[in-house]
Design a protein around this motif. Structure first.
Motif, PDB file in Angstrom:
ATOM      1  N   PRO A   1     -17.503 -17.870  15.797  1.00 16.76           N
ATOM      2  CA  PRO A   1     -16.262 -18.655  15.723  1.00 16.76           C
ATOM      3  C   PRO A   1     -16.182 -19.472  14.444  1.00 16.76           C
ATOM      4  O   PRO A   1     -17.197 -19.935  13.922  1.00 16.76           O
ATOM      5  N   GLU A   2     -14.986 -19.633  13.915  1.00 18.42           N
ATOM      6  CA  GLU A   2     -14.753 -20.516  12.773  1.00 18.42           C
ATOM      7  C   GLU A   2     -14.497 -21.929  13.296  1.00 18.42           C
ATOM      8  O   GLU A   2     -13.858 -22.089  14.342  1.00 18.42           O
ATOM      9  N   PRO A   3     -14.937 -22.967  12.586  1.00 22.27           N
ATOM     10  CA  PRO A   3     -14.695 -24.331  13.065  1.00 22.27           C
ATOM     11  C   PRO A   3     -13.243 -24.719  12.866  1.00 22.27           C
ATOM     12  O   PRO A   3     -12.588 -24.263  11.936  1.00 22.27           O
ATOM     13  N   ASP A   4     -12.768 -25.572  13.753  1.00 22.94           N
ATOM     14  CA  ASP A   4     -11.420 -26.126  13.612  1.00 22.94           C
ATOM     15  C   ASP A   4     -11.544 -27.635  13.780  1.00 22.94           C
ATOM     16  O   ASP A   4     -11.851 -28.123  14.867  1.00 22.94           O
ATOM     17  N   ASN A   5     -11.404 -28.341  12.654  1.00 29.30           N
ATOM     18  CA  ASN A   5     -11.453 -29.804  12.693  1.00 29.30           C
ATOM     19  C   ASN A   5     -12.777 -30.339  13.273  1.00 29.30           C
ATOM     20  O   ASN A   5     -12.794 -31.307  14.034  1.00 29.30           O
ATOM     21  N   GLY A   6     -13.862 -29.617  12.950  1.00 28.65           N
ATOM     22  CA  GLY A   6     -15.182 -30.065  13.390  1.00 28.65           C
ATOM     23  C   GLY A   6     -15.581 -29.601  14.783  1.00 28.65           C
ATOM     24  O   GLY A   6     -16.559 -30.095  15.353  1.00 28.65           O
ATOM     25  N   PHE A   7     -14.846 -28.629  15.311  1.00 27.64           N
ATOM     26  CA  PHE A   7     -15.188 -28.059  16.627  1.00 27.64           C
ATOM     27  C   PHE A   7     -15.194 -26.540  16.542  1.00 27.64           C
ATOM     28  O   PHE A   7     -14.463 -25.963  15.740  1.00 27.64           O
ATOM     29  N   ILE A   8     -16.022 -25.925  17.363  1.00 31.78           N
ATOM     30  CA  ILE A   8     -15.917 -24.472  17.549  1.00 31.78           C
ATOM     31  C   ILE A   8     -15.722 -24.208  19.044  1.00 31.78           C
ATOM     32  O   ILE A   8     -15.968 -25.078  19.873  1.00 31.78           O
ATOM     33  N   ASP A   9     -15.233 -23.035  19.369  1.00 29.65           N
ATOM     34  CA  ASP A   9     -15.054 -22.700  20.786  1.00 29.65           C
ATOM     35  C   ASP A   9     -15.526 -21.268  21.024  1.00 29.65           C
ATOM     36  O   ASP A   9     -15.645 -20.474  20.083  1.00 29.65           O
ATOM     37  N   LEU A  10     -15.803 -20.964  22.269  1.00 26.99           N
ATOM     38  CA  LEU A  10     -16.205 -19.618  22.686  1.00 26.99           C
ATOM     39  C   LEU A  10     -15.118 -19.073  23.604  1.00 26.99           C
ATOM     40  O   LEU A  10     -14.380 -19.830  24.239  1.00 26.99           O
ATOM     41  N   ASP A  11     -15.061 -17.755  23.677  1.00 25.71           N
ATOM     42  CA  ASP A  11     -14.001 -17.082  24.440  1.00 25.71           C
ATOM     43  C   ASP A  11     -14.490 -16.791  25.865  1.00 25.71           C
ATOM     44  O   ASP A  11     -15.472 -16.067  26.059  1.00 25.71           O
ATOM     45  N   ASP A  12     -13.780 -17.343  26.843  1.00 27.81           N
ATOM     46  CA  ASP A  12     -14.178 -17.140  28.256  1.00 27.81           C
ATOM     47  C   ASP A  12     -14.103 -15.676  28.673  1.00 27.81           C
ATOM     48  O   ASP A  12     -14.680 -15.282  29.680  1.00 27.81           O
ATOM     49  N   ASP A  13     -13.342 -14.893  27.924  1.00 29.31           N
ATOM     50  CA  ASP A  13     -13.109 -13.507  28.362  1.00 29.31           C
ATOM     51  C   ASP A  13     -13.805 -12.474  27.487  1.00 29.31           C
ATOM     52  O   ASP A  13     -13.557 -11.277  27.614  1.00 29.31           O
ATOM     53  N   LYS A  14     -14.681 -12.945  26.567  1.00 33.84           N
ATOM     54  CA  LYS A  14     -15.367 -11.990  25.692  1.00 33.84           C
ATOM     55  C   LYS A  14     -16.773 -11.729  26.260  1.00 33.84           C
ATOM     56  O   LYS A  14     -17.598 -12.639  26.277  1.00 33.84           O
ATOM     57  N   PRO A  15     -17.040 -10.523  26.734  1.00 30.51           N
ATOM     58  CA  PRO A  15     -18.333 -10.267  27.389  1.00 30.51           C
ATOM     59  C   PRO A  15     -19.516 -10.381  26.426  1.00 30.51           C
ATOM     60  O   PRO A  15     -19.370 -10.168  25.213  1.00 30.51           O
ATOM     61  N   GLY A  16     -20.659 -10.770  26.993  1.00 30.90           N
ATOM     62  CA  GLY A  16     -21.884 -10.836  26.191  1.00 30.90           C
ATOM     63  C   GLY A  16     -21.839 -12.008  25.229  1.00 30.90           C
ATOM     64  O   GLY A  16     -21.281 -13.059  25.509  1.00 30.90           O
ATOM     65  N   LEU A  17     -22.453 -11.802  24.053  1.00 30.34           N
ATOM     66  CA  LEU A  17     -22.470 -12.857  23.028  1.00 30.34           C
ATOM     67  C   LEU A  17     -21.151 -12.914  22.273  1.00 30.34           C
ATOM     68  O   LEU A  17     -20.844 -13.914  21.628  1.00 30.34           O
ATOM     69  N   GLY A  18     -20.411 -11.799  22.284  1.00 29.91           N
ATOM     70  CA  GLY A  18     -19.150 -11.764  21.550  1.00 29.91           C
ATOM     71  C   GLY A  18     -19.340 -11.374  20.094  1.00 29.91           C
ATOM     72  O   GLY A  18     -18.504 -11.663  19.243  1.00 29.91           O
ATOM     73  N   LEU A  19     -20.453 -10.714  19.810  1.00 30.65           N
ATOM     74  CA  LEU A  19     -20.761 -10.305  18.431  1.00 30.65           C
ATOM     75  C   LEU A  19     -20.695  -8.786  18.297  1.00 30.65           C
ATOM     76  O   LEU A  19     -20.995  -8.060  19.240  1.00 30.65           O
ATOM     77  N   SER A  20     -20.349  -8.337  17.098  1.00 25.99           N
ATOM     78  CA  SER A  20     -20.524  -6.913  16.770  1.00 25.99           C
ATOM     79  C   SER A  20     -21.170  -6.849  15.389  1.00 25.99           C
ATOM     80  O   SER A  20     -21.177  -7.844  14.641  1.00 25.99           O
ATOM     81  N   ILE A  21     -21.745  -5.717  15.078  1.00 25.88           N
ATOM     82  CA  ILE A  21     -22.375  -5.558  13.759  1.00 25.88           C
ATOM     83  C   ILE A  21     -21.285  -5.171  12.769  1.00 25.88           C
ATOM     84  O   ILE A  21     -20.551  -4.202  13.002  1.00 25.88           O
ATOM     85  N   SER A  22     -21.171  -5.955  11.700  1.00 23.31           N
ATOM     86  CA  SER A  22     -20.077  -5.722  10.748  1.00 23.31           C
ATOM     87  C   SER A  22     -20.358  -4.494   9.882  1.00 23.31           C
ATOM     88  O   SER A  22     -21.506  -4.200   9.543  1.00 23.31           O
ATOM     89  N   ASP A  23     -19.292  -3.782   9.512  1.00 23.12           N
ATOM     90  CA  ASP A  23     -19.487  -2.683   8.539  1.00 23.12           C
ATOM     91  C   ASP A  23     -18.874  -3.062   7.190  1.00 23.12           C
ATOM     92  O   ASP A  23     -18.762  -2.256   6.281  1.00 23.12           O
ATOM     93  N   LYS A  24     -18.499  -4.348   7.053  1.00 26.42           N
ATOM     94  CA  LYS A  24     -17.815  -4.789   5.831  1.00 26.42           C
ATOM     95  C   LYS A  24     -18.754  -4.984   4.644  1.00 26.42           C
ATOM     96  O   LYS A  24     -18.347  -4.874   3.491  1.00 26.42           O
ATOM     97  N   TYR A  25     -20.020  -5.289   4.939  1.00 29.70           N
ATOM     98  CA  TYR A  25     -20.912  -5.662   3.820  1.00 29.70           C
ATOM     99  C   TYR A  25     -22.153  -4.780   3.764  1.00 29.70           C
ATOM    100  O   TYR A  25     -23.149  -5.140   3.169  1.00 29.70           O
TER     101      TYR A  25
END
Ligand SMILES: O=C(O)[C@H](O)[C@H](O)[C@@H](O)CO
Ligand SMILES: [Mg+2]
Length: 390
Positions: A358-382
């Motif tokens: 998650p990106e911070p917003d005004n000094g806070f971050i949040d997690l998604d209640d509906d995203k299973p697991g850690l909510g991460l994927s392996i990026s193919d951008k870099y």
């Protein structure tokens, strides 16, 4: 559900890195006469990503950043055979199986970091299999959103540090951590430079912003005893890792010495290690990193210990494997956040390897209640910025 495959890949950064500067960050190597680029051994420009696959096609993702090539070898040679064929929901049994089978050499350090990577993948798997975010499997949502502190301010030119601190204020952070650049070998002049850097940052942020001070194991008991009274006027939120991780008695003496809380734990492992830190009142804030300490299984146990001792948990590293632990317990009031993506010490690599943090917003971050697991994927951008070792 059975584990059918474990894949460990080491991602070694070959992209641009910010050139090292002298006195960038005090650290454990500073007390050697030939310290050279002393922060060099603490620049982690590699990361091992572990994927655990099950017979129903789910893939859990774990990670480890300490000694990544060694961690990969430990996963490949020792840990993978111990979990293949088992149910990931038997995570406590699998943790004990990995912990006990490698006990002769793996209960702390890179052995436990490698166990952490597998364990994190198991929890990601359980989240994906149940369709729930990991924090919902631990204690659920204990916060509307997670306060986080901007963690950088490595020792540079004071004006640059002031401009950096101002940027974090402008981004809405109400807490930030800075690094000292000097220690015992730099004598009274180094002490003055340390104090001047804190004064410079305080001048910009004022007294109503939390300021944390990081020594990264670069001081010693005697030097810290001299520095603490001089630092009290700046009212820091904590003084972090003033001495090496094994000097628990030193931590305990310092933690009782002044009103400044002593923090530590990013170089400690398992609930047994944190029992020592808590029982001996060695720290007033514990800072395990879930990808070192023994994974989510161990971190969850430590959260309970910390709650019983009324010692807050503020994990090292703003990364998803830690955010889920912080969200799941009132014992953890906030998260660390690395605000800059330019690759310096290597914490930043997480942003190039994974997507979903998650990106911070005004000094806070949040997690998604509906995203299973850690909510991460392996990026193919870099991927072209890495040398990847299968
Ligand atoms: O607390 C921290 O963020 C760690 O100690 C850093 O990762 C380390 O690089 C020193 O700043
Ligand atoms: Mg630290």
């Amino acid at each position: 559900m059975k584990i059918t495959k474990v894949r460990a890949r080491t991602f070694e950064w070959k992209g641009h890195t910010v050139p090292p500067q002298p006195h960038f960050c005090s650290n454990a190597m500073d007390q050697l006469w030939d310290r050279g680029d002393s922060m060099g051994t603490f620049r982690f420009h590699g990361w091992t990503v572990v994927e655990v696959e099950t017979d129903d096609g789910h893939v859990g993702i774990g990670n480890v950043a300490l000694a990544p090539r060694i961690a990969k070898a430990i996963v490949d040679q020792y840990l993978a055979p111990l979990v293949i064929g088992h149910d990931p929901f038997d995570y406590e049994y699998l943790w004990q199986r990995m912990y006990r089978s490698t006990h002769a050499w793996g209960r702390k350090g890179v052995g436990m970091a490698a166990i952490s990577a597998i364990d994190i993948a198991l929890w990601d798997l359980m989240g994906k299999a149940t369709g729930r975010p990991v924090f919902k499997l631990l204690g659920g949502r204990t916060k509307e959103k997670i306060p986080c502190y901007a963690s950088k301010l490595y020792r540079t030119d004071l004006k640059e540090m002031q401009e950096e601190a101002q940027r974090y204020l402008d981004q809405g952070f109400s807490a930030m951590k800075m690094r000292f650049g000097y220690g015992p070998k730099d004598g009274p002049e180094g002490m003055r430079k340390n104090l001047d850097s804190v004064a410079a940052v305080r001048e910009v942020i004022g007294d109503d912003i939390d300021l944390m001070l990081e020594c990264y194991m670069g001081w010693n008991l005697e030097y810290t005893k001299r520095m603490l009274p001089k630092l009290e006027k700046f009212e820091p939120r904590w003084l972090e890792e003033p001495v090496i991780a094994d000097d628990i008695d030193g931590y305990a003496e310092l933690n009782q010495l002044t009103s400044i809380p002593i923090s530590g734990g990013e170089h400690e492992f398992t609930s047994y290690g944190f029992k020592q830190l808590l029982y001996r009142k060695a720290v007033s804030v514990i800072q395990y990193d879930t990808n070192r300490v023994g994974g989510i299984t161990a971190a969850h146990k430590i959260n309970a210990l910390a709650e019983a001792y009324s010692v807050p948990v503020i994990p090292h590293a703003g990364q998803m494997h830690n955010y889920h632990l912080t969200m799941s317990t009132l014992a953890s009031p906030m998260s660390e956040f690395f605000p800059v993506h330019d690759v310096e010490v290597g914490n930043e690599l997480f942003y190039y390897i994974f997507e979903g943090d998650p990106e911070p917003d005004n000094g806070f971050i949040d997690l998604d209640d509906d995203k299973p697991g850690l909510g991460l994927s392996i990026s193919d951008k870099y991927l072209d910025q890495f040398n990847i070792i299968e």
